[in-house]
Design an enzyme around this catalytic site. Structure first.
Site, mmCIF file in Angstrom:
data_model
loop_
_atom_site.group_PDB
_atom_site.id
_atom_site.type_symbol
_atom_site.label_atom_id
_atom_site.label_comp_id
_atom_site.label_asym_id
_atom_site.label_seq_id
_atom_site.Cartn_x
_atom_site.Cartn_y
_atom_site.Cartn_z
ATOM 1 N N ASP A 37 -27.098 -47.882 13.617
ATOM 2 C CA ASP A 37 -26.335 -48.442 12.494
ATOM 3 C C ASP A 37 -25.459 -49.630 12.909
ATOM 4 O O ASP A 37 -24.793 -50.234 12.058
ATOM 5 C CB ASP A 37 -25.471 -47.356 11.837
ATOM 6 C CG ASP A 37 -26.307 -46.401 10.990
ATOM 7 O OD1 ASP A 37 -27.503 -46.675 10.780
ATOM 8 O OD2 ASP A 37 -25.762 -45.380 10.538
ATOM 9 N N ILE A 60 -34.763 -45.835 17.301
ATOM 10 C CA ILE A 60 -34.622 -44.806 16.255
ATOM 11 C C ILE A 60 -35.499 -45.172 15.055
ATOM 12 O O ILE A 60 -36.258 -44.349 14.556
ATOM 13 C CB ILE A 60 -33.157 -44.664 15.780
ATOM 14 C CG1 ILE A 60 -32.194 -44.539 16.967
ATOM 15 C CG2 ILE A 60 -33.001 -43.504 14.810
ATOM 16 C CD1 ILE A 60 -32.083 -43.210 17.610
ATOM 17 N N ILE A 105 -39.248 -36.009 6.680
ATOM 18 C CA ILE A 105 -38.315 -34.885 6.538
ATOM 19 C C ILE A 105 -38.877 -33.640 7.210
ATOM 20 O O ILE A 105 -38.425 -32.526 6.956
ATOM 21 C CB ILE A 105 -38.044 -34.578 5.038
ATOM 22 C CG1 ILE A 105 -39.357 -34.516 4.270
ATOM 23 C CG2 ILE A 105 -37.079 -35.559 4.428
ATOM 24 C CD1 ILE A 105 -39.248 -33.750 2.977
ATOM 25 N N ARG A 117 -39.189 -42.558 6.691
ATOM 26 C CA ARG A 117 -38.097 -41.612 6.973
ATOM 27 C C ARG A 117 -38.606 -40.204 6.662
ATOM 28 O O ARG A 117 -38.376 -39.654 5.589
ATOM 29 C CB ARG A 117 -36.862 -41.927 6.114
ATOM 30 C CG ARG A 117 -36.356 -43.346 6.192
ATOM 31 C CD ARG A 117 -35.270 -43.609 7.187
ATOM 32 N NE ARG A 117 -34.104 -42.782 7.175
ATOM 33 C CZ ARG A 117 -32.896 -43.165 6.756
ATOM 34 N NH1 ARG A 117 -32.727 -44.347 6.227
ATOM 35 N NH2 ARG A 117 -31.860 -42.360 6.847
ATOM 36 N N CYS A 127 -37.871 -45.788 2.926
ATOM 37 C CA CYS A 127 -36.857 -46.742 2.513
ATOM 38 C C CYS A 127 -37.071 -48.010 3.308
ATOM 39 O O CYS A 127 -37.952 -48.081 4.154
ATOM 40 C CB CYS A 127 -35.462 -46.184 2.661
ATOM 41 S SG CYS A 127 -34.883 -46.154 4.322
ATOM 42 N N LEU A 153 -38.578 -32.357 10.097
ATOM 43 C CA LEU A 153 -37.660 -31.519 10.884
ATOM 44 C C LEU A 153 -36.768 -30.664 9.970
ATOM 45 O O LEU A 153 -36.467 -29.516 10.286
ATOM 46 C CB LEU A 153 -36.797 -32.390 11.808
ATOM 47 C CG LEU A 153 -37.565 -33.148 12.895
ATOM 48 C CD1 LEU A 153 -36.641 -34.099 13.647
ATOM 49 C CD2 LEU A 153 -38.225 -32.169 13.868
ATOM 50 N N ARG A 161 -30.571 -41.092 0.482
ATOM 51 C CA ARG A 161 -31.225 -40.067 1.282
ATOM 52 C C ARG A 161 -30.330 -38.892 1.625
ATOM 53 O O ARG A 161 -30.782 -37.746 1.700
ATOM 54 C CB ARG A 161 -31.677 -40.720 2.582
ATOM 55 C CG ARG A 161 -33.072 -40.485 2.931
ATOM 56 C CD ARG A 161 -33.331 -41.062 4.282
ATOM 57 N NE ARG A 161 -33.694 -40.010 5.205
ATOM 58 C CZ ARG A 161 -34.873 -39.438 5.226
ATOM 59 N NH1 ARG A 161 -35.816 -39.809 4.385
ATOM 60 N NH2 ARG A 161 -35.136 -38.485 6.088
ATOM 61 N N LYS A 178 -18.220 -42.423 5.867
ATOM 62 C CA LYS A 178 -19.221 -42.105 4.842
ATOM 63 C C LYS A 178 -20.147 -40.983 5.309
ATOM 64 O O LYS A 178 -20.405 -40.023 4.583
ATOM 65 C CB LYS A 178 -20.044 -43.368 4.525
ATOM 66 C CG LYS A 178 -21.306 -43.101 3.741
ATOM 67 C CD LYS A 178 -22.054 -44.375 3.412
ATOM 68 C CE LYS A 178 -23.076 -44.809 4.423
ATOM 69 N NZ LYS A 178 -24.289 -43.980 4.506
ATOM 70 N N ASN A 179 -20.664 -41.119 6.534
ATOM 71 C CA ASN A 179 -21.686 -40.172 6.983
ATOM 72 C C ASN A 179 -21.120 -38.798 7.345
ATOM 73 O O ASN A 179 -21.885 -37.865 7.586
ATOM 74 C CB ASN A 179 -22.464 -40.750 8.175
ATOM 75 C CG ASN A 179 -23.400 -41.863 7.738
ATOM 76 O OD1 ASN A 179 -23.561 -42.110 6.538
ATOM 77 N ND2 ASN A 179 -24.008 -42.540 8.703
HETATM 78 C C1 UD1 Z 1 -28.376 -40.499 9.711
HETATM 79 C C2 UD1 Z 1 -27.399 -41.483 9.146
HETATM 80 C C3 UD1 Z 1 -27.928 -42.917 9.231
HETATM 81 C C4 UD1 Z 1 -28.341 -43.237 10.669
HETATM 82 C C5 UD1 Z 1 -29.264 -42.159 11.214
HETATM 83 C C6 UD1 Z 1 -29.575 -42.337 12.689
HETATM 84 C C7 UD1 Z 1 -26.264 -40.197 7.429
HETATM 85 C C8 UD1 Z 1 -25.982 -40.006 5.975
HETATM 86 N N1 UD1 Z 1 -27.144 -41.140 7.740
HETATM 87 O O1 UD1 Z 1 -29.562 -40.556 8.911
HETATM 88 O O2 UD1 Z 1 -26.900 -43.799 8.805
HETATM 89 O O3 UD1 Z 1 -29.004 -44.472 10.693
HETATM 90 O O4 UD1 Z 1 -28.667 -40.851 11.064
HETATM 91 O O5 UD1 Z 1 -28.409 -42.307 13.442
HETATM 92 O O6 UD1 Z 1 -25.659 -39.549 8.269
HETATM 93 N N2 UD1 Z 1 -36.866 -38.016 11.749
HETATM 94 C C9 UD1 Z 1 -38.055 -37.344 11.804
HETATM 95 N N3 UD1 Z 1 -38.183 -36.214 11.028
HETATM 96 C C10 UD1 Z 1 -37.181 -35.759 10.247
HETATM 97 C C11 UD1 Z 1 -35.964 -36.443 10.210
HETATM 98 C C12 UD1 Z 1 -35.845 -37.588 10.978
HETATM 99 O O7 UD1 Z 1 -38.990 -37.741 12.519
HETATM 100 O O8 UD1 Z 1 -37.360 -34.728 9.590
HETATM 101 C C13 UD1 Z 1 -36.706 -39.253 12.567
HETATM 102 C C14 UD1 Z 1 -36.292 -40.464 11.757
HETATM 103 O O9 UD1 Z 1 -37.405 -41.102 11.161
HETATM 104 C C15 UD1 Z 1 -35.615 -41.318 12.815
HETATM 105 C C16 UD1 Z 1 -34.935 -40.274 13.704
HETATM 106 O O10 UD1 Z 1 -35.617 -39.041 13.443
HETATM 107 O O11 UD1 Z 1 -36.601 -42.002 13.560
HETATM 108 C C17 UD1 Z 1 -33.471 -40.090 13.457
HETATM 109 O O12 UD1 Z 1 -33.231 -39.982 12.055
HETATM 110 P P1 UD1 Z 1 -32.111 -39.033 11.467
HETATM 111 O O13 UD1 Z 1 -31.108 -38.727 12.533
HETATM 112 O O14 UD1 Z 1 -32.733 -37.883 10.767
HETATM 113 O O15 UD1 Z 1 -31.461 -39.970 10.365
HETATM 114 P P2 UD1 Z 1 -30.691 -39.435 9.095
HETATM 115 O O16 UD1 Z 1 -30.066 -38.133 9.438
HETATM 116 O O17 UD1 Z 1 -31.571 -39.502 7.889
#
Ligand code: UD1
Length: 422
Positions: A309, A331, A123, A121, A116, A125, A92, A22-23
Protein backbone atom coordinates in the site's frame (compact mmCIF):
# COMPACT_ATOMS: atom_id res chain seq x y z
CA UNK A 1 -16.82 14.08 -9.82
CA UNK A 2 -14.05 16.08 -8.21
CA UNK A 3 -10.49 16.71 -9.28
CA UNK A 4 -7.52 17.93 -7.28
CA UNK A 5 -5.51 20.81 -8.66
CA UNK A 6 -1.96 21.30 -7.43
CA UNK A 7 0.58 24.02 -8.17
CA UNK A 8 3.72 22.09 -7.47
CA UNK A 9 7.23 22.75 -6.20
CA UNK A 10 6.12 24.44 -2.95
CA UNK A 11 8.19 23.61 0.10
CA UNK A 12 6.33 21.51 2.71
CA UNK A 13 6.92 22.45 6.32
CA UNK A 14 5.06 22.00 9.60
CA UNK A 15 3.03 19.37 11.39
CA UNK A 16 0.38 16.91 10.30
CA UNK A 17 -1.91 14.80 12.46
CA UNK A 18 -2.61 11.21 11.36
CA UNK A 19 -6.15 9.78 11.47
CA UNK A 20 -7.38 6.39 12.67
CA UNK A 21 -6.53 3.39 10.49
CA UNK A 22 -9.06 2.53 7.80
CA UNK A 23 -7.86 -1.06 7.58
CA UNK A 24 -8.23 -1.55 11.32
CA UNK A 25 -11.65 0.14 11.48
CA UNK A 26 -13.38 -1.91 8.77
CA UNK A 27 -12.82 -5.44 10.19
CA UNK A 28 -13.48 -4.15 13.72
CA UNK A 29 -16.85 -2.83 12.53
CA UNK A 30 -17.59 -6.32 11.16
CA UNK A 31 -16.49 -7.88 14.46
CA UNK A 32 -19.11 -5.78 16.29
CA UNK A 33 -21.69 -8.12 14.67
CA UNK A 34 -20.46 -10.97 16.89
CA UNK A 35 -22.74 -9.77 19.70
CA UNK A 36 -26.13 -8.07 20.02
CA UNK A 37 -24.72 -5.67 22.60
CA UNK A 38 -23.51 -2.13 21.83
CA UNK A 39 -19.88 -1.56 20.86
CA UNK A 40 -18.19 1.80 20.73
CA UNK A 41 -15.27 2.35 18.36
CA UNK A 42 -13.31 5.57 18.71
CA UNK A 43 -10.75 7.35 16.55
CA UNK A 44 -12.65 6.38 13.40
CA UNK A 45 -11.68 8.30 10.25
CA UNK A 46 -14.37 10.00 8.14
CA UNK A 47 -13.89 8.08 4.89
CA UNK A 48 -16.02 6.76 2.07
CA UNK A 49 -15.08 3.14 2.94
CA UNK A 50 -16.29 3.65 6.51
CA UNK A 51 -19.59 5.02 5.14
CA UNK A 52 -19.90 1.94 2.91
CA UNK A 53 -19.39 -0.36 5.91
CA UNK A 54 -21.97 1.63 7.90
CA UNK A 55 -24.47 1.10 5.07
CA UNK A 56 -23.72 -2.63 5.03
CA UNK A 57 -24.13 -3.00 8.81
CA UNK A 58 -27.45 -1.15 8.60
CA UNK A 59 -28.64 -3.41 5.76
CA UNK A 60 -27.77 -6.39 7.98
CA UNK A 61 -29.88 -4.96 10.81
CA UNK A 62 -27.49 -3.06 13.05
CA UNK A 63 -28.17 0.42 14.42
CA UNK A 64 -25.12 2.54 13.70
CA UNK A 65 -24.42 6.04 14.91
CA UNK A 66 -21.30 7.91 13.78
CA UNK A 67 -20.47 11.22 15.41
CA UNK A 68 -17.29 13.01 16.53
CA UNK A 69 -15.09 10.20 15.28
CA UNK A 70 -16.90 7.56 17.33
CA UNK A 71 -19.07 4.75 16.06
CA UNK A 72 -21.76 3.11 18.15
CA UNK A 73 -22.92 -0.18 16.73
CA UNK A 74 -25.91 -2.08 18.10
CA UNK A 75 -26.62 -5.20 16.07
CA UNK A 76 -30.15 -6.58 16.36
CA UNK A 77 -30.67 -10.03 17.85
CA UNK A 78 -31.82 -11.48 14.55
CA UNK A 79 -29.52 -10.05 11.92
CA UNK A 80 -30.11 -10.44 8.21
CA UNK A 81 -27.49 -12.69 6.65
CA UNK A 82 -27.29 -11.44 3.06
CA UNK A 83 -24.59 -8.94 2.06
CA UNK A 84 -25.69 -7.54 -1.31
CA UNK A 85 -23.63 -7.09 -4.47
CA UNK A 86 -23.85 -3.29 -4.63
CA UNK A 87 -22.04 -2.95 -1.28
CA UNK A 88 -19.53 -5.80 -1.44
CA UNK A 89 -18.52 -4.98 -5.01
CA UNK A 90 -17.60 -1.38 -4.11
CA UNK A 91 -15.44 -2.40 -1.15
CA UNK A 92 -13.67 -5.69 -0.69
CA UNK A 93 -13.34 -5.31 3.06
CA UNK A 94 -17.11 -5.81 3.34
CA UNK A 95 -16.39 -9.49 2.69
CA UNK A 96 -15.23 -9.74 6.28
CA UNK A 97 -18.80 -9.76 7.60
CA UNK A 98 -18.78 -13.41 6.44
CA UNK A 99 -16.91 -14.78 9.49
CA UNK A 100 -18.98 -12.96 12.14
CA UNK A 101 -22.38 -13.77 10.53
CA UNK A 102 -21.48 -17.42 10.12
CA UNK A 103 -20.24 -17.69 13.70
CA UNK A 104 -23.22 -15.94 15.28
CA UNK A 105 -26.10 -17.02 13.07
CA UNK A 106 -24.82 -20.18 11.37
CA UNK A 107 -25.35 -18.80 7.87
CA UNK A 108 -24.23 -16.04 5.53
CA UNK A 109 -24.77 -15.21 1.87
CA UNK A 110 -22.11 -12.75 0.78
CA UNK A 111 -21.78 -11.43 -2.74
CA UNK A 112 -18.46 -12.40 -4.34
CA UNK A 113 -16.19 -9.37 -4.20
CA UNK A 114 -14.78 -10.03 -7.68
CA UNK A 115 -11.53 -8.69 -9.08
CA UNK A 116 -10.41 -5.11 -8.87
CA UNK A 117 -8.18 -2.72 -10.65
CA UNK A 118 -5.03 -3.79 -8.78
CA UNK A 119 -5.36 -7.34 -10.14
CA UNK A 120 -6.99 -10.69 -9.31
CA UNK A 121 -8.13 -10.81 -5.70
CA UNK A 122 -9.06 -14.44 -4.88
CA UNK A 123 -10.93 -15.50 -1.74
CA UNK A 124 -9.82 -19.14 -1.61
CA UNK A 125 -8.04 -18.70 1.73
CA UNK A 126 -11.14 -17.17 3.37
CA UNK A 127 -13.22 -20.12 2.20
CA UNK A 128 -10.62 -22.76 3.04
CA UNK A 129 -10.30 -21.42 6.58
CA UNK A 130 -14.04 -21.29 7.23
CA UNK A 131 -14.56 -24.73 5.67
CA UNK A 132 -11.90 -26.10 8.05
CA UNK A 133 -14.03 -24.79 10.92
CA UNK A 134 -16.87 -26.99 9.62
CA UNK A 135 -18.84 -24.61 7.40
CA UNK A 136 -20.32 -25.97 4.20
CA UNK A 137 -19.64 -23.49 1.44
CA UNK A 138 -21.05 -23.23 -2.06
CA UNK A 139 -20.88 -20.51 -4.67
CA UNK A 140 -24.19 -19.85 -6.39
CA UNK A 141 -25.33 -16.98 -8.61
CA UNK A 142 -22.37 -14.81 -7.63
CA UNK A 143 -22.83 -15.36 -3.90
CA UNK A 144 -20.79 -17.30 -1.37
CA UNK A 145 -23.30 -19.30 0.66
CA UNK A 146 -21.84 -20.51 3.92
CA UNK A 147 -23.76 -22.69 6.38
CA UNK A 148 -22.87 -24.06 9.81
CA UNK A 149 -26.19 -25.35 11.14
CA UNK A 150 -24.56 -27.14 14.05
CA UNK A 151 -22.06 -24.39 14.79
CA UNK A 152 -18.34 -24.16 14.02
CA UNK A 153 -15.63 -26.34 15.48
CA UNK A 154 -12.03 -25.39 16.31
CA UNK A 155 -9.33 -26.79 14.03
CA UNK A 156 -5.66 -26.46 13.00
CA UNK A 157 -5.66 -24.32 9.88
CA UNK A 158 -2.78 -23.47 7.56
CA UNK A 159 -3.65 -20.15 5.86
CA UNK A 160 -0.69 -19.61 3.54
CA UNK A 161 -1.33 -18.84 -0.12
CA UNK A 162 0.68 -18.27 -3.27
CA UNK A 163 1.53 -14.73 -2.09
CA UNK A 164 2.01 -15.53 1.58
CA UNK A 165 -0.44 -14.73 4.35
CA UNK A 166 -3.74 -12.92 3.80
CA UNK A 167 -4.86 -10.08 6.06
CA UNK A 168 -8.62 -10.30 5.60
CA UNK A 169 -8.70 -14.12 5.37
CA UNK A 170 -6.92 -14.22 8.74
CA UNK A 171 -9.45 -11.67 10.03
CA UNK A 172 -12.44 -13.71 8.80
CA UNK A 173 -11.19 -16.98 10.29
CA UNK A 174 -10.10 -15.29 13.53
CA UNK A 175 -13.54 -13.72 14.02
CA UNK A 176 -15.38 -16.95 13.20
CA UNK A 177 -13.17 -19.02 15.53
CA UNK A 178 -13.97 -16.84 18.57
CA UNK A 179 -17.40 -18.53 18.80
CA UNK A 180 -16.36 -22.01 17.56
CA UNK A 181 -16.34 -25.00 19.91
CA UNK A 182 -12.81 -25.87 21.00
CA UNK A 183 -9.43 -24.49 20.01
CA UNK A 184 -8.37 -23.11 16.63
CA UNK A 185 -4.80 -22.55 15.52
CA UNK A 186 -4.21 -20.32 12.50
CA UNK A 187 -0.79 -21.05 11.05
CA UNK A 188 0.81 -18.61 8.63
CA UNK A 189 -1.53 -15.97 10.01
CA UNK A 190 -1.01 -12.39 8.81
CA UNK A 191 0.89 -10.23 11.34
CA UNK A 192 -0.24 -6.77 10.20
CA UNK A 193 -0.81 -4.25 13.04
CA UNK A 194 -4.44 -3.85 11.92
CA UNK A 195 -4.98 -7.53 12.61
CA UNK A 196 -3.46 -7.20 16.07
CA UNK A 197 -5.88 -4.31 16.65
CA UNK A 198 -8.79 -6.52 15.58
CA UNK A 199 -7.64 -9.27 17.96
CA UNK A 200 -7.32 -6.70 20.77
CA UNK A 201 -10.91 -5.59 20.14
CA UNK A 202 -12.12 -9.21 20.13
CA UNK A 203 -10.35 -9.84 23.43
CA UNK A 204 -12.18 -6.82 24.88
CA UNK A 205 -15.40 -8.49 23.65
CA UNK A 206 -14.50 -11.57 25.70
CA UNK A 207 -12.66 -13.67 23.09
CA UNK A 208 -9.71 -15.82 24.15
CA UNK A 209 -6.88 -15.16 21.70
CA UNK A 210 -3.13 -15.54 21.93
CA UNK A 211 -0.29 -15.01 19.48
CA UNK A 212 -1.76 -12.08 17.50
CA UNK A 213 1.09 -10.31 15.70
CA UNK A 214 2.89 -13.63 15.15
CA UNK A 215 2.36 -16.27 12.45
CA UNK A 216 0.58 -18.60 14.87
CA UNK A 217 -2.66 -17.46 16.48
CA UNK A 218 -4.49 -19.56 19.06
CA UNK A 219 -8.19 -18.98 19.61
CA UNK A 220 -10.12 -20.73 22.38
CA UNK A 221 -13.77 -20.56 21.43
CA UNK A 222 -16.26 -19.06 23.89
CA UNK A 223 -20.07 -19.30 23.93
CA UNK A 224 -20.86 -15.62 23.80
CA UNK A 225 -19.15 -12.27 23.23
CA UNK A 226 -20.26 -8.93 24.60
CA UNK A 227 -20.07 -5.29 23.48
CA UNK A 228 -16.77 -3.46 23.95
CA UNK A 229 -15.17 -0.04 23.73
CA UNK A 230 -12.03 0.41 21.65
CA UNK A 231 -9.88 3.13 20.06
CA UNK A 232 -8.45 2.10 16.68
CA UNK A 233 -4.73 2.41 15.97
CA UNK A 234 -3.51 5.21 13.72
CA UNK A 235 -3.16 4.74 9.99
CA UNK A 236 0.37 3.63 9.07
CA UNK A 237 -0.35 3.98 5.35
CA UNK A 238 -1.55 7.57 5.72
CA UNK A 239 1.47 8.26 7.97
CA UNK A 240 3.77 6.62 5.40
CA UNK A 241 2.25 8.71 2.61
CA UNK A 242 3.09 11.92 4.52
CA UNK A 243 6.58 10.59 5.28
CA UNK A 244 7.15 10.20 1.54
CA UNK A 245 5.65 13.67 0.97
CA UNK A 246 8.31 15.04 3.31
CA UNK A 247 11.01 13.30 1.30
CA UNK A 248 9.87 14.50 -2.13
CA UNK A 249 11.64 17.88 -2.22
CA UNK A 250 14.77 19.53 -0.98
CA UNK A 251 14.31 21.61 2.20
CA UNK A 252 10.97 19.96 3.12
CA UNK A 253 10.70 19.49 6.87
CA UNK A 254 7.55 17.93 8.28
CA UNK A 255 6.57 16.33 11.55
CA UNK A 256 4.02 13.54 11.45
CA UNK A 257 2.11 13.37 14.73
CA UNK A 258 -0.14 10.70 16.21
CA UNK A 259 1.59 7.83 14.43
CA UNK A 260 3.42 4.71 15.55
CA UNK A 261 6.91 4.75 13.95
CA UNK A 262 7.30 1.03 14.75
CA UNK A 263 4.56 0.30 12.21
CA UNK A 264 6.53 2.12 9.47
CA UNK A 265 9.91 0.55 10.10
CA UNK A 266 10.38 -0.79 6.57
CA UNK A 267 9.59 2.59 4.98
CA UNK A 268 11.68 4.64 7.41
CA UNK A 269 14.61 2.31 6.85
CA UNK A 270 14.37 2.87 3.07
CA UNK A 271 14.02 6.63 3.46
CA UNK A 272 17.14 6.74 5.63
CA UNK A 273 18.99 4.57 3.12
CA UNK A 274 18.02 7.12 0.46
CA UNK A 275 19.51 9.97 2.53
CA UNK A 276 16.47 11.39 4.31
CA UNK A 277 16.91 12.59 7.87
CA UNK A 278 14.46 10.78 10.18
CA UNK A 279 13.93 11.75 13.81
CA UNK A 280 11.37 9.83 15.82
CA UNK A 281 9.73 9.75 19.22
CA UNK A 282 7.18 7.18 20.37
CA UNK A 283 4.37 8.86 18.46
CA UNK A 284 5.95 11.30 16.00
CA UNK A 285 8.31 11.19 13.05
CA UNK A 286 10.12 14.23 11.68
CA UNK A 287 11.22 13.94 8.08
CA UNK A 288 13.63 16.44 6.60
CA UNK A 289 15.54 16.47 3.38
CA UNK A 290 18.66 18.48 2.72
CA UNK A 291 20.95 17.16 0.04
CA UNK A 292 20.68 14.74 -2.86
CA UNK A 293 18.90 11.41 -2.54
CA UNK A 294 20.23 7.97 -3.47
CA UNK A 295 18.09 5.57 -5.53
CA UNK A 296 16.50 2.58 -3.72
CA UNK A 297 15.70 -1.09 -4.31
CA UNK A 298 12.45 -2.13 -2.68
CA UNK A 299 10.38 -5.32 -2.65
CA UNK A 300 6.88 -5.36 -1.19
CA UNK A 301 6.17 -8.15 1.29
CA UNK A 302 3.68 -8.98 4.04
CA UNK A 303 4.27 -7.09 7.33
CA UNK A 304 6.87 -6.33 8.66
CA UNK A 305 8.14 -6.12 5.07
CA UNK A 306 7.62 -3.08 2.86
CA UNK A 307 3.82 -2.60 2.41
CA UNK A 308 2.27 -2.90 -1.03
CA UNK A 309 0.00 0.00 0.00
CA UNK A 310 3.06 2.33 -0.05
CA UNK A 311 4.60 0.99 -3.26
CA UNK A 312 3.04 3.61 -5.56
CA UNK A 313 4.02 6.47 -3.23
CA UNK A 314 7.63 5.25 -3.07
CA UNK A 315 7.65 5.09 -6.86
CA UNK A 316 6.72 8.79 -6.98
CA UNK A 317 9.78 9.43 -4.80
CA UNK A 318 12.01 7.22 -6.97
CA UNK A 319 10.84 9.22 -10.02
CA UNK A 320 12.45 12.36 -8.57
CA UNK A 321 15.59 10.63 -7.30
CA UNK A 322 18.35 10.71 -9.92
CA UNK A 323 19.74 7.23 -10.63
CA UNK A 324 18.07 3.85 -11.14
CA UNK A 325 15.66 2.47 -8.53
CA UNK A 326 14.05 -0.97 -8.75
CA UNK A 327 10.66 -1.56 -7.15
CA UNK A 328 9.36 -5.15 -7.10
CA UNK A 329 5.77 -6.01 -6.24
CA UNK A 330 5.37 -9.41 -4.55
CA UNK A 331 1.83 -9.07 -3.22
CA UNK A 332 -0.09 -7.84 -6.28
CA UNK A 333 2.18 -8.40 -9.30
CA UNK A 334 -0.06 -6.20 -11.52
CA UNK A 335 -0.34 -3.22 -9.19
CA UNK A 336 1.32 -0.71 -11.54
CA UNK A 337 -1.46 1.45 -12.98
CA UNK A 338 0.29 4.54 -11.64
CA UNK A 339 3.32 3.92 -13.91
CA UNK A 340 1.77 5.30 -17.09
CA UNK A 341 0.38 8.31 -15.22
CA UNK A 342 3.75 9.10 -13.59
CA UNK A 343 5.32 8.78 -17.05
CA UNK A 344 2.83 11.41 -18.30
CA UNK A 345 4.44 13.75 -15.77
CA UNK A 346 7.86 13.13 -17.28
CA UNK A 347 8.94 10.14 -15.18
CA UNK A 348 10.93 7.42 -16.90
CA UNK A 349 9.65 4.07 -15.64
CA UNK A 350 9.36 0.78 -17.45
CA UNK A 351 8.03 -2.55 -16.30
CA UNK A 352 9.94 -5.79 -16.33
CA UNK A 353 7.62 -8.55 -15.05
CA UNK A 354 6.58 -7.56 -11.56
CA UNK A 355 9.39 -5.01 -11.20
CA UNK A 356 9.40 -1.35 -12.13
CA UNK A 357 12.71 0.08 -13.24
CA UNK A 358 12.71 3.78 -12.45
CA UNK A 359 15.23 6.11 -14.10
CA UNK A 360 14.84 9.00 -11.70
CA UNK A 361 15.35 12.65 -12.66
CA UNK A 362 15.46 15.77 -10.56
CA UNK A 363 12.07 17.23 -11.58
CA UNK A 364 8.72 16.09 -12.95
CA UNK A 365 6.44 18.41 -14.87
CA UNK A 366 2.79 18.94 -13.94
CA UNK A 367 0.17 17.29 -16.17
CA UNK A 368 -3.45 16.13 -16.11
CA UNK A 369 -3.49 12.57 -14.74
CA UNK A 370 -6.10 9.97 -13.82
CA UNK A 371 -6.33 8.19 -10.46
CA UNK A 372 -7.01 4.47 -10.88
CA UNK A 373 -7.11 3.26 -7.28
CA UNK A 374 -6.66 4.52 -3.77
CA UNK A 375 -2.88 4.34 -3.34
CA UNK A 376 -2.12 5.21 -6.96
CA UNK A 377 -4.10 8.43 -6.38
CA UNK A 378 -1.91 9.26 -3.39
CA UNK A 379 1.21 8.70 -5.49
CA UNK A 380 -0.07 11.13 -8.16
CA UNK A 381 -0.78 13.78 -5.52
CA UNK A 382 2.77 13.35 -4.16
CA UNK A 383 4.20 13.62 -7.67
CA UNK A 384 2.10 16.75 -8.29
CA UNK A 385 3.37 18.37 -5.10
CA UNK A 386 6.96 18.05 -6.29
CA UNK A 387 6.37 18.76 -10.00
CA UNK A 388 6.87 22.07 -11.84
CA UNK A 389 3.61 23.90 -12.63
CA UNK A 390 0.08 22.58 -12.51
CA UNK A 391 -1.07 18.97 -12.00
CA UNK A 392 -4.71 17.95 -12.15
CA UNK A 393 -5.56 14.60 -10.57
CA UNK A 394 -8.90 13.37 -11.93
CA UNK A 395 -11.26 10.81 -10.36
CA UNK A 396 -10.21 11.64 -6.82
CA UNK A 397 -13.12 9.71 -5.33
CA UNK A 398 -10.57 6.93 -4.93
CA UNK A 399 -8.60 9.17 -2.59
CA UNK A 400 -11.68 9.81 -0.46
CA UNK A 401 -11.94 6.07 0.23
CA UNK A 402 -8.80 6.17 2.34
CA UNK A 403 -7.45 9.65 3.17
CA UNK A 404 -9.28 11.89 5.62
CA UNK A 405 -9.06 15.63 4.78
CA UNK A 406 -5.98 15.19 2.64
CA UNK A 407 -6.18 18.63 1.01
CA UNK A 408 -6.63 20.41 4.35
CA UNK A 409 -3.68 18.53 5.81
CA UNK A 410 -1.44 19.36 2.83
CA UNK A 411 -2.60 23.00 2.74
CA UNK A 412 -1.52 23.34 6.37
CA UNK A 413 1.92 22.09 5.35
CA UNK A 414 2.20 24.84 2.74
CA UNK A 415 1.04 23.00 -0.40
CA UNK A 416 -0.91 24.86 -3.08
CA UNK A 417 -3.75 22.39 -3.50
CA UNK A 418 -7.49 22.65 -4.06
CA UNK A 419 -10.44 20.48 -4.97
CA UNK A 420 -12.60 21.48 -7.92
CA UNK A 421 -15.71 20.06 -9.53
CA UNK A 422 -14.99 18.51 -12.92
C1 UD1 B 1 -5.51 -6.03 2.87
C2 UD1 B 1 -5.65 -4.54 2.88
C3 UD1 B 1 -5.08 -3.91 1.60
C4 UD1 B 1 -3.65 -4.39 1.38
C5 UD1 B 1 -3.56 -5.90 1.47
C6 UD1 B 1 -2.14 -6.42 1.42
C7 UD1 B 1 -7.65 -4.18 4.20
C8 UD1 B 1 -9.06 -3.69 4.24
N1 UD1 B 1 -7.07 -4.19 3.01
O1 UD1 B 1 -6.30 -6.53 1.78
O2 UD1 B 1 -5.12 -2.50 1.74
O3 UD1 B 1 -3.22 -3.97 0.11
O4 UD1 B 1 -4.14 -6.38 2.71
O5 UD1 B 1 -1.39 -5.90 2.47
O6 UD1 B 1 -7.07 -4.48 5.23
N2 UD1 B 1 -4.89 -13.92 -1.56
C9 UD1 B 1 -5.13 -15.18 -2.03
N3 UD1 B 1 -6.26 -15.82 -1.57
C10 UD1 B 1 -7.11 -15.25 -0.69
C11 UD1 B 1 -6.84 -13.97 -0.21
C12 UD1 B 1 -5.71 -13.32 -0.68
O7 UD1 B 1 -4.37 -15.73 -2.84
O8 UD1 B 1 -8.10 -15.89 -0.31
C13 UD1 B 1 -3.68 -13.20 -2.05
C14 UD1 B 1 -3.99 -11.85 -2.66
O9 UD1 B 1 -4.37 -11.96 -4.02
C15 UD1 B 1 -2.66 -11.12 -2.47
C16 UD1 B 1 -2.17 -11.67 -1.13
O10 UD1 B 1 -2.88 -12.89 -0.92
O11 UD1 B 1 -1.77 -11.52 -3.50
C17 UD1 B 1 -2.40 -10.76 0.04
O12 UD1 B 1 -3.74 -10.26 0.01
P1 UD1 B 1 -4.57 -10.01 1.33
O13 UD1 B 1 -3.64 -9.89 2.49
O14 UD1 B 1 -5.66 -11.01 1.44
O15 UD1 B 1 -5.23 -8.61 1.01
P2 UD1 B 1 -6.57 -8.10 1.67
O16 UD1 B 1 -6.69 -8.70 3.03
O17 UD1 B 1 -7.72 -8.27 0.73
Amino acid sequence: MDKIVIQGARRLKGEVEISGAKNATLPIMAAALLTDEVSRIEGVPRLRDVQTMIRLLRVLGAKVDFSNGALEIKPSRTLKTVAPYHLVSTMRASFCVLGPLLARLGRADISLPGGCVIGARPIDLHLKGLASLGASITIEHGFVKARANRGLKGEDIYLGGKFGSSVLATANVLMAATLAKGVTYIENAACEPELVDLADFLVKMGAKIQGQGSHLIEIRGVQKLHGAKHRVITDRIEAGTFMVAGAMQKSNDITIRNCNPEHNHALLDKLQEAGIRVRRTKSTVRISRHGKLEPVDVTTLPYPGFPTDLQAQLMALASVTPGISVITEKIYPDRFMHVSELNRMGANIFLEGSSAIVHGKSRLSGAPVMASDLRASAALVLAGLAAEDKTEVHRVYHLDRGYENIEEKLLKLGADIKRERE
